[in-house]
Design a protein around this motif. Structure first.
Motif, PDB file in Angstrom:
ATOM      1  N   MET A   1      -2.765   1.101  -9.204  1.00 37.88           N
ATOM      2  CA  MET A   1      -4.028   0.512  -8.741  1.00 37.88           C
ATOM      3  C   MET A   1      -5.227   1.384  -9.102  1.00 37.88           C
ATOM      4  O   MET A   1      -6.261   0.877  -9.525  1.00 37.88           O
ATOM      5  N   GLY A   2      -5.123   2.681  -8.852  1.00 39.33           N
ATOM      6  CA  GLY A   2      -6.247   3.596  -9.047  1.00 39.33           C
ATOM      7  C   GLY A   2      -7.058   3.769  -7.773  1.00 39.33           C
ATOM      8  O   GLY A   2      -6.799   3.139  -6.752  1.00 39.33           O
ATOM      9  N   ALA A   3      -8.083   4.615  -7.852  1.00 45.03           N
ATOM     10  CA  ALA A   3      -8.897   4.960  -6.683  1.00 45.03           C
ATOM     11  C   ALA A   3      -9.610   3.729  -6.126  1.00 45.03           C
ATOM     12  O   ALA A   3      -9.904   2.773  -6.857  1.00 45.03           O
TER      13      ALA A   3
ATOM     14  N   ASP B   1      -8.955   6.287 -12.459  1.00 46.59           N
ATOM     15  CA  ASP B   1      -8.537   6.796 -13.766  1.00 46.59           C
ATOM     16  C   ASP B   1      -8.448   5.666 -14.793  1.00 46.59           C
ATOM     17  O   ASP B   1      -8.138   4.514 -14.448  1.00 46.59           O
ATOM     18  N   ASP B   2      -8.651   6.037 -16.040  1.00 49.22           N
ATOM     19  CA  ASP B   2      -8.468   5.074 -17.131  1.00 49.22           C
ATOM     20  C   ASP B   2      -7.052   4.505 -17.076  1.00 49.22           C
ATOM     21  O   ASP B   2      -6.097   5.224 -16.776  1.00 49.22           O
ATOM     22  N   GLY B   3      -6.926   3.241 -17.383  1.00 49.00           N
ATOM     23  CA  GLY B   3      -5.613   2.610 -17.423  1.00 49.00           C
ATOM     24  C   GLY B   3      -5.171   2.016 -16.106  1.00 49.00           C
ATOM     25  O   GLY B   3      -4.176   1.296 -16.052  1.00 49.00           O
ATOM     26  N   THR B   4      -5.907   2.301 -15.016  1.00 45.41           N
ATOM     27  CA  THR B   4      -5.534   1.711 -13.730  1.00 45.41           C
ATOM     28  C   THR B   4      -6.122   0.303 -13.609  1.00 45.41           C
ATOM     29  O   THR B   4      -7.083  -0.056 -14.309  1.00 45.41           O
TER      30      THR B   4
ATOM     31  N   VAL C   1      -7.370  -5.355  -6.099  1.00 46.49           N
ATOM     32  CA  VAL C   1      -6.015  -5.272  -5.534  1.00 46.49           C
ATOM     33  C   VAL C   1      -5.990  -4.459  -4.244  1.00 46.49           C
ATOM     34  O   VAL C   1      -6.789  -3.534  -4.059  1.00 46.49           O
ATOM     35  N   HIS C   2      -5.044  -4.809  -3.394  1.00 38.30           N
ATOM     36  CA  HIS C   2      -4.680  -4.007  -2.217  1.00 38.30           C
ATOM     37  C   HIS C   2      -3.261  -3.517  -2.401  1.00 38.30           C
ATOM     38  O   HIS C   2      -2.419  -4.242  -2.945  1.00 38.30           O
ATOM     39  N   GLY C   3      -2.959  -2.324  -1.906  1.00 40.38           N
ATOM     40  CA  GLY C   3      -1.579  -1.833  -1.863  1.00 40.38           C
ATOM     41  C   GLY C   3      -1.348  -1.033  -0.601  1.00 40.38           C
ATOM     42  O   GLY C   3      -2.223  -0.252  -0.181  1.00 40.38           O
ATOM     43  N   SER C   4      -0.196  -1.213   0.029  1.00 39.99           N
ATOM     44  CA  SER C   4       0.133  -0.457   1.244  1.00 39.99           C
ATOM     45  C   SER C   4       0.041   1.040   0.971  1.00 39.99           C
ATOM     46  O   SER C   4       0.271   1.497  -0.152  1.00 39.99           O
ATOM     47  N   ASP C   5      -0.272   1.812   2.039  1.00 41.22           N
ATOM     48  CA  ASP C   5      -0.465   3.257   1.839  1.00 41.22           C
ATOM     49  C   ASP C   5       0.617   4.131   2.466  1.00 41.22           C
ATOM     50  O   ASP C   5       0.553   5.354   2.344  1.00 41.22           O
ATOM     51  N   SER C   6       1.596   3.546   3.153  1.00 42.28           N
ATOM     52  CA  SER C   6       2.683   4.344   3.748  1.00 42.28           C
ATOM     53  C   SER C   6       3.858   3.411   4.044  1.00 42.28           C
ATOM     54  O   SER C   6       3.679   2.187   4.099  1.00 42.28           O
ATOM     55  N   PRO C   7       5.045   3.967   4.277  1.00 48.66           N
ATOM     56  CA  PRO C   7       6.188   3.109   4.611  1.00 48.66           C
ATOM     57  C   PRO C   7       5.947   2.288   5.874  1.00 48.66           C
ATOM     58  O   PRO C   7       6.349   1.123   5.938  1.00 48.66           O
ATOM     59  N   GLU C   8       5.253   2.874   6.855  1.00 47.01           N
ATOM     60  CA  GLU C   8       5.001   2.154   8.109  1.00 47.01           C
ATOM     61  C   GLU C   8       4.061   0.980   7.874  1.00 47.01           C
ATOM     62  O   GLU C   8       4.305  -0.126   8.363  1.00 47.01           O
ATOM     63  N   THR C   9       2.966   1.203   7.133  1.00 42.11           N
ATOM     64  CA  THR C   9       2.050   0.083   6.888  1.00 42.11           C
ATOM     65  C   THR C   9       2.693  -0.945   5.963  1.00 42.11           C
ATOM     66  O   THR C   9       2.466  -2.142   6.128  1.00 42.11           O
ATOM     67  N   ALA C  10       3.513  -0.498   5.019  1.00 41.89           N
ATOM     68  CA  ALA C  10       4.187  -1.456   4.128  1.00 41.89           C
ATOM     69  C   ALA C  10       5.064  -2.401   4.952  1.00 41.89           C
ATOM     70  O   ALA C  10       5.032  -3.623   4.737  1.00 41.89           O
TER      71      ALA C  10
END
Ligand code: ADP
Ligand code: MG
Length: 140
Positions: A90-92, A99-102, A116-125
Motif C-alpha cells: 500500500m505505502g505510507a 515509496d515508489d511502486g506502492t 486503499v485500506h489495510g489492517s494494521d495488526s492481527p487484532e484489527t484484521a
C-alpha cells in the motif's frame, strides 16, 4: 513467517477511476491471494463504526463522508505475513510520502483519498474481517 489474513478496502476514489483490477493485480503479483471480495456502498453509520478508532481525530467526519461517497470493494487477502506485506504494498498513508511502486504512490489522490485500506495488526484484521464477512464467504 506465517500464513495470515488481512482486510483490504479499495476506496471510493479508486472505484471511481475503475482501478479495482489494477490494484488486485498488485496484490496477486505480490503473493497476496484475494480469498473473499464484495463491492458495496457503506452507509455513514457503517463507516463511522469501521473507523471508530479515529473518532477523536479532526479528519474523522470528512473521512467517513468520503468512505460512503461511492462504492468500495472490501476484500480478504491471504499470504505470508499478509498484514505487514499489504501495508508495504500500500505505502505510507499520505501518497506524497509513499515509496515508489506502492499503490498509494501510484494511485492515491490525497492523504484522505489514498485508494486503499489495510489492517494494521492481527487484532484489527480479525475484527475488520468479521465486520464484513462471515466464515462461508471466505474461501482460502
Ligand atoms: P492508514 O490507512 O495508513 O492505516 P490511518 O489509520 O492513520 O492510516 O488513517 C485512516 C485513514 O484516514 C487514512 O487511510 C486516510 O484515508 C485518512 N486520514 C489519515 N490521516 C489523515 C489526515 N491527516 N487528513 C485527512 N485524512 C486522513
Ligand atoms: Mg489505519
Amino acid at each position: 513467517m506465517a500464513l495470515e489474513r488481512t482486510l483490504s478496502i479499495i476506496k471510493p476514489d479508486a472505484t471511481r477511476r475503475d482501478l479495482t483490477g489494477r490494484i488486485n493485480a498488485r496484490f496477486e503479483e505480490s503473493g497476496l491471494r484475494v480469498i473473499a471480495q464484495r463491492r458495496l456502498r457503506l452507509t455513514r453509520e457503517q463507516a463511522e463504526v469501521f473507523y471508530a478508532v479515529h473518532k477523536e481525530r479532526s479528519f474523522f467526519g470528512d473521512l467517513c463522508g468520503f468512505m460512503c461517497s461511492g462504492p468500495v470493494v472490501v476484500q480478504v487477502l491471504e499470504g505470508e505475513d499478509a498484514i505487514k506485506a499489504n501495508r508495504e504494498i500500500m505505502g505510507a498513508t499520505n501518497p506524497a510520502n509513499a515509496d515508489d511502486g506502492t499503490i498509494r504512490k501510484e494511485f492515491g489522490e490525497s492523504v484522505e483519498a489514498n485508494s486503499v485500506h489495510g489492517s494494521d495488526s492481527p487484532e484489527t484484521a480479525a475484527w475488520e474481517i468479521a465486520y464484513f464477512f462471515c466464515t462461508m464467504d471466505i474461501v482460502g
